[in-house]
Design a protein around this motif. Structure first.
Motif, PDB file in Angstrom:
ATOM      1  N   ALA A  12       1.126  -1.529  -0.415  1.00 25.07           N
ATOM      2  CA  ALA A  12       0.349  -0.298   0.010  1.00 25.07           C
ATOM      3  C   ALA A  12       0.725   0.966  -0.278  1.00 25.07           C
ATOM      4  O   ALA A  12       0.130   2.815  -0.529  1.00 25.07           O
ATOM      5  CB  ALA A  12      -0.945  -0.252   1.041  1.00 25.07           C
ATOM      6  N   HIS A  84      -9.430  -0.390  -1.574  1.00 25.21           N
ATOM      7  CA  HIS A  84      -8.599  -0.057  -0.787  1.00 25.21           C
ATOM      8  C   HIS A  84      -7.650   1.493  -1.430  1.00 25.21           C
ATOM      9  O   HIS A  84      -7.487   0.844  -3.046  1.00 25.21           O
ATOM     10  CB  HIS A  84      -7.675  -0.506  -0.366  1.00 25.21           C
ATOM     11  N   PHE A  85      -7.877   2.266  -1.390  1.00 24.59           N
ATOM     12  CA  PHE A  85      -6.835   2.962  -2.285  1.00 24.59           C
ATOM     13  C   PHE A  85      -5.702   2.635  -3.195  1.00 24.59           C
ATOM     14  O   PHE A  85      -5.269   3.386  -4.319  1.00 24.59           O
ATOM     15  CB  PHE A  85      -6.865   4.181  -0.394  1.00 24.59           C
ATOM     16  N   ASP A  86      -5.025   1.987  -1.969  1.00 25.53           N
ATOM     17  CA  ASP A  86      -4.034   1.517  -3.389  1.00 25.53           C
ATOM     18  C   ASP A  86      -4.416   0.409  -4.816  1.00 25.53           C
ATOM     19  O   ASP A  86      -3.022   0.263  -5.152  1.00 25.53           O
ATOM     20  CB  ASP A  86      -2.793   0.513  -2.613  1.00 25.53           C
ATOM     21  N   ASN A 154      -8.227  -6.142   7.302  1.00 26.40           N
ATOM     22  CA  ASN A 154      -8.372  -4.805   6.467  1.00 26.40           C
ATOM     23  C   ASN A 154     -10.032  -5.545   5.583  1.00 26.40           C
ATOM     24  O   ASN A 154     -10.167  -4.517   4.786  1.00 26.40           O
ATOM     25  CB  ASN A 154      -8.028  -4.721   5.301  1.00 26.40           C
TER      26      ASN A 154
END
Ligand SMILES: Nc1ccn([C@@H]2O[C@@H]3COP(=O)(O)O[C@H]3[C@H]2O)c(=O)n1
Length: 269
Positions: A12, A84-86, A154
């Motif tokens: 990430a 998720h952002f990544d 997560n």
């Protein structure tokens, strides 16, 4: 010939981590063997037979520079593993590219992932068609199956299995502690791309979200598949080191290309 290109193999935070001066991050800054953008792959048919639609799996915040690295001007089709952002941070830039080219991008993901993306980036629908993978899809000649996998601390991610002409492979970048049913689609694959953030992660198990290399090797001994590429690696992994990994495992490097469907790779077992 179909091939997979690793556009990024980092976790990430990517490598170097912005706050870190460890040996791996320092090497990544000075020389760059360990420089890792956020994980994603490009699947390219390239044989012009009409079944070779080019697509990417995941579109993290390094999407723009990954396109430049590969000399690519556009990819119209994406598969997304989780919101998720990544893995989705590049979507607004991708959608802007769709806008300026006057095309509608095609974003494939499981229904619940699409809902989260639409909540986070509500304007994307102007330039992107959202297409659900839940019932299975055909893409670039591949039969594509998505399923939910444990992502530990997560929550959940999804993995993808792709089958064509008797060859099967899967992309599972963000998983840990897979249950029997979650492992089922991974059995007997010719090739697997598997996330391993650390070589040996010492953090308390309940705080973790991705396999480490030690656990991944245990999983692979059980699955008995062809070849595995490790991706989604943090600054714990130094690609200059020899970790004495089991036969049939390769640490993926940025830009590495893997042929798909042409070679029946040797079994580990
Ligand atoms: N609901 C969440 C939770 C986490 N994240 C990002 O995904 C990363 C997964 O690895 P990490 O190191 O725990 O950092 C997380 C956030 O950047 C996110 O974007 N949305």
């Amino acid at each position: 010939m179909n091939q997979l290109t690793f556009l990024g193999t980092g976790d990430a935070m990517g490598v170097p981590r912005v706050y870190c001066d460890c040996d791996v991050c320092t090497e990544a800054r000075l020389m760059g063997e360990n420089k890792r953008k956020r994980s994603s792959v490009l699947i390219d048919g390239g044989d012009g037979d009409g079944t070779s639609e080019q697509f990417m799996i995941d579109c993290g915040p390094d999407w723009r520079s990954q396109m430049e690295d590969q000399g690519l001007r556009m990819v119209h089709t994406l598969l997304i593993t989780h919101a998720h952002f990544d893995h989705i941070g590049g979507l607004p830039e991708w959608a802007d590219a769709c806008r300026w080219l006057g095309v509608k991008g095609r974003l494939y993901a499981p229904r619940e992932v699409i809902a989260t993306i639409q909540g986070q980036f509500p304007w994307l629908g102007r330039h992107v068609d959202f297409l659900e993978t839940d019932g299975g899809i055909e893409l670039g000649g591949w039969k594509v199956h998505s399923w939910k996998v444990c992502h530990g601390h997560n929550g959940y991610s999804y993995a993808y299995r792709l089958d064509q002409g008797g060859y099967s492979w899967a992309y599972c970048s963000d998983a840990i502690d897979l249950k029997t049913s979650e492992k089922e689609p991974l059995h007997g694959l010719d090739m697997l791309v598997l996330g391993t953030s650390f070589v040996h992660e010492l953090a308390e198990f309940s705080t973790r979200s991705v396999y480490d290399m030690r656990e991944a090797q245990e999983l692979l001994r059980e699955l008995k598949l062809g070849h595995t590429y490790f991706t989604h690696m943090s600054h714990d992994v130094d690609v200059r080191q020899n970790y004495n990994l089991d036969q049939g495992i390769t640490i993926a490097l940025t830009g590495m290309k893997v042929p798909l469907g042409t070679l029946k790779l040797e079994m580990n077992a």
